[in-house]
Design a protein around this motif. Sequence first.
Motif: not given
Length: 249
Positions: A2, A21, A24-28, A115
């Motif tokens: 996040k 997006n 790195s789609p895993d980041i919101s 990361k």
Amino acid sequence: MKVLIIEDEQRAASHLKRLLNKISPDISVTASLESISDAVDYLKQNNNYDFIFSDIQLADGLCFEIFRQVRINCPIVFTTAYDHYAMEAFNTNGIDYLLKPVEEQRLIQAIEKVKNLALAPSMEKIFALAKIINRPQYKSRFLVKAGDKIKTIHVDEISAFYSLDKGSWLHTKSNRDYLTDLPLDQLEQLLDPDKFFRINRRYIISADSCTNINAWSNSRLKITIEGIKDNDIVVARERVQNFKEWLDK
């Protein structure tokens, strides 16, 4: 993961979100804030983020003011259109420094750093190591004009920097004033924060000059500096607590 975004330009914030997006789609994105005051209020009440993207120059000042008011333990990736804030950035949990417009490849590199830190066994050790590696070299002296001559003034001789008539001046302990070429915002980044503190928009003062401090209206503090005839050397109310902690080191 996040991420919290602090950015006062809507187009820049949208650009950053699109890139995040994409790569790195895993980041919101948990929130996108536009000012120092909004960020301080949010950070005091929320901890639902793993790292922060922050623009340096916001509409109501430099973002470093946020991190003076709120203690942050997560990594920060700074974004800016300028490159002269790097020293302060790496002194404030900064792990990367991206120039605008943010490029996709540089953003990928910054995300990889975040990361990798997340996988590290001890974030505190990593930050300590990063600060040693990126320890800024603060200015030790200033070149000034004295009539037709050029001379150097060591920082230990300086009691204050101040702005007057659209210029920036330094005031020495021997009560001499010299015009400098740098604005206070840039001087603030070049000075050792253990020795100098910005008390308001017009003054940066040295610890040695803080010998006459009095309580003032609206919970502020008034300082008298020898040789400066100004009744407005006042610690801004929002900086009083940090100023006291700075003096008590």
